[in-house]
Design a protein around this motif. Sequence first.
Motif, mmCIF file in Angstrom:
data_model
loop_
_atom_site.group_PDB
_atom_site.id
_atom_site.type_symbol
_atom_site.label_atom_id
_atom_site.label_comp_id
_atom_site.label_asym_id
_atom_site.label_seq_id
_atom_site.Cartn_x
_atom_site.Cartn_y
_atom_site.Cartn_z
ATOM 1 N N MET A 1 5.974 -95.523 -11.912
ATOM 2 C CA MET A 1 5.198 -94.325 -11.647
ATOM 3 C C MET A 1 5.305 -93.397 -12.857
ATOM 4 S SD MET A 1 5.647 -91.412 -8.631
ATOM 5 C CE MET A 1 7.372 -91.625 -8.437
ATOM 6 N N LEU A 2 4.159 -93.095 -13.449
ATOM 7 C CA LEU A 2 4.102 -92.185 -14.577
ATOM 8 C C LEU A 2 4.045 -90.754 -14.059
ATOM 9 C CD1 LEU A 2 3.861 -92.112 -17.685
ATOM 10 C CD2 LEU A 2 1.397 -91.969 -17.361
ATOM 11 N N ALA A 97 14.030 -94.351 -22.368
ATOM 12 C CA ALA A 97 13.737 -94.000 -23.758
ATOM 13 C C ALA A 97 12.375 -94.507 -24.230
ATOM 14 C CB ALA A 97 14.846 -94.505 -24.667
ATOM 15 N N ALA A 98 12.008 -95.729 -23.863
ATOM 16 C CA ALA A 98 10.732 -96.293 -24.321
ATOM 17 C C ALA A 98 9.539 -95.701 -23.582
ATOM 18 C CB ALA A 98 10.748 -97.811 -24.150
ATOM 19 N N ARG A 99 9.794 -95.061 -22.469
ATOM 20 C CA ARG A 99 8.706 -94.533 -21.633
ATOM 21 C C ARG A 99 8.772 -93.014 -21.512
ATOM 22 N NH1 ARG A 99 11.161 -98.569 -17.989
ATOM 23 N NH2 ARG A 99 10.212 -100.526 -18.531
ATOM 24 N N PHE A 100 9.222 -92.370 -22.566
ATOM 25 C CA PHE A 100 9.421 -90.920 -22.545
ATOM 26 C C PHE A 100 8.673 -90.303 -23.722
ATOM 27 C CE2 PHE A 100 11.736 -87.100 -23.809
ATOM 28 C CZ PHE A 100 11.874 -86.444 -22.590
ATOM 29 N N ARG A 101 7.927 -89.254 -23.440
ATOM 30 C CA ARG A 101 7.204 -88.541 -24.484
ATOM 31 C C ARG A 101 7.362 -87.044 -24.245
ATOM 32 N NH1 ARG A 101 1.885 -89.103 -27.558
ATOM 33 N NH2 ARG A 101 1.205 -86.959 -27.633
ATOM 34 N N LEU A 102 7.724 -86.319 -25.280
ATOM 35 C CA LEU A 102 7.894 -84.879 -25.202
ATOM 36 C C LEU A 102 7.024 -84.234 -26.272
ATOM 37 C CD1 LEU A 102 11.089 -82.840 -24.793
ATOM 38 C CD2 LEU A 102 9.668 -82.407 -26.785
ATOM 39 N N ASP A 103 6.272 -83.221 -25.876
ATOM 40 C CA ASP A 103 5.448 -82.458 -26.816
ATOM 41 C C ASP A 103 5.784 -80.979 -26.672
ATOM 42 O OD1 ASP A 103 3.792 -84.535 -27.977
ATOM 43 O OD2 ASP A 103 2.879 -84.701 -25.989
ATOM 44 N N GLU A 125 6.027 -86.514 -20.518
ATOM 45 C CA GLU A 125 5.443 -87.631 -19.783
ATOM 46 C C GLU A 125 6.516 -88.719 -19.736
ATOM 47 O OE1 GLU A 125 2.068 -90.501 -21.204
ATOM 48 O OE2 GLU A 125 1.187 -88.608 -20.493
ATOM 49 N N VAL A 126 6.792 -89.224 -18.545
ATOM 50 C CA VAL A 126 7.862 -90.212 -18.406
ATOM 51 C C VAL A 126 7.534 -91.201 -17.290
ATOM 52 C CG1 VAL A 126 9.234 -88.751 -16.838
ATOM 53 C CG2 VAL A 126 10.373 -90.495 -18.206
ATOM 54 N N GLN A 127 7.884 -92.440 -17.529
ATOM 55 C CA GLN A 127 7.782 -93.470 -16.492
ATOM 56 C C GLN A 127 9.074 -93.385 -15.689
ATOM 57 O OE1 GLN A 127 5.067 -95.593 -16.198
ATOM 58 N NE2 GLN A 127 5.951 -96.262 -14.287
ATOM 59 N N MET A 128 8.963 -93.051 -14.415
ATOM 60 C CA MET A 128 10.145 -92.869 -13.585
ATOM 61 C C MET A 128 10.885 -94.194 -13.376
ATOM 62 S SD MET A 128 10.870 -89.876 -12.782
ATOM 63 C CE MET A 128 10.042 -88.469 -13.451
ATOM 64 N N PRO A 129 12.209 -94.138 -13.453
ATOM 65 C CA PRO A 129 12.994 -95.346 -13.215
ATOM 66 C C PRO A 129 12.944 -95.737 -11.735
ATOM 67 C CG PRO A 129 14.434 -93.466 -13.457
ATOM 68 C CD PRO A 129 13.034 -92.984 -13.741
ATOM 69 N N LEU A 140 9.396 -84.435 -7.241
ATOM 70 C CA LEU A 140 9.637 -84.778 -8.643
ATOM 71 C C LEU A 140 8.950 -83.779 -9.573
ATOM 72 C CD1 LEU A 140 9.175 -88.661 -8.807
ATOM 73 C CD2 LEU A 140 11.271 -87.380 -9.248
ATOM 74 N N GLU A 141 7.698 -83.468 -9.274
ATOM 75 C CA GLU A 141 6.942 -82.546 -10.118
ATOM 76 C C GLU A 141 7.553 -81.151 -10.110
ATOM 77 O OE1 GLU A 141 2.913 -82.885 -8.752
ATOM 78 O OE2 GLU A 141 2.629 -84.808 -9.787
ATOM 79 N N ALA A 142 7.959 -80.681 -8.963
ATOM 80 C CA ALA A 142 8.572 -79.350 -8.875
ATOM 81 C C ALA A 142 9.878 -79.310 -9.665
ATOM 82 C CB ALA A 142 8.820 -78.972 -7.419
#
Length: 185
Positions: A1-2, A97-103, A125-129, A140-142
């Motif tokens: 889940m992204l 780490a491979a599914r994490f993006r920070l801006d 943006e992260v792919q949840m484990p 999760l969003e909150a």
Amino acid sequence: MLSRFAASQAVELTIHQPIARSLQDYLRQSERIVYTLFNHEQLQVLGNHLYRFEMRPLQFFSLQLRPIVDLAVWTNEAGVLQIQSRDCQLRGLDLLAARFRLDLEGELMAESSHALTGEARLNVEVQMPPLLRFTPRPMLEAAGNALLKGVLLTIRQQIQRRLIEDYLLWSQESCCSSVLPPPAG
């Protein structure tokens, strides 16, 4: 889940003391400002206006995250101090780490001779484990948005506390050093 999380934070500062040097000139001291806002132990110079900042560990549910962010910090032609993330790594959680993006993007500008304004925007943006996939998305969003807001609030507090102090010190040093005669030699 992204999952995507976002936060923004504005800052307005007013200097109530006599001004010896312009705020616009101070904002051109990007390296000095970086060292004023971030702890030296967490900062590494990578090159021309590029820094690596190792954040303190962040807790997100049962996960401990330690982002390491490469930041570009410079002052543009209009005298606006810019900050922008260039890269980000996560330490300690290889599966994320491979599914994490920070801006991160932000700016700080002299609004007048006595006022600074700015804003920062942080998106992740992260792919949840698998461990968190069954947690309801609104929860999760909150939690994610609150975590990012907390990070930006900490930066805002650093700006409010340290930046004015450093500006006043810089202004006094600059003013006094230009009045002193050159050393005899």
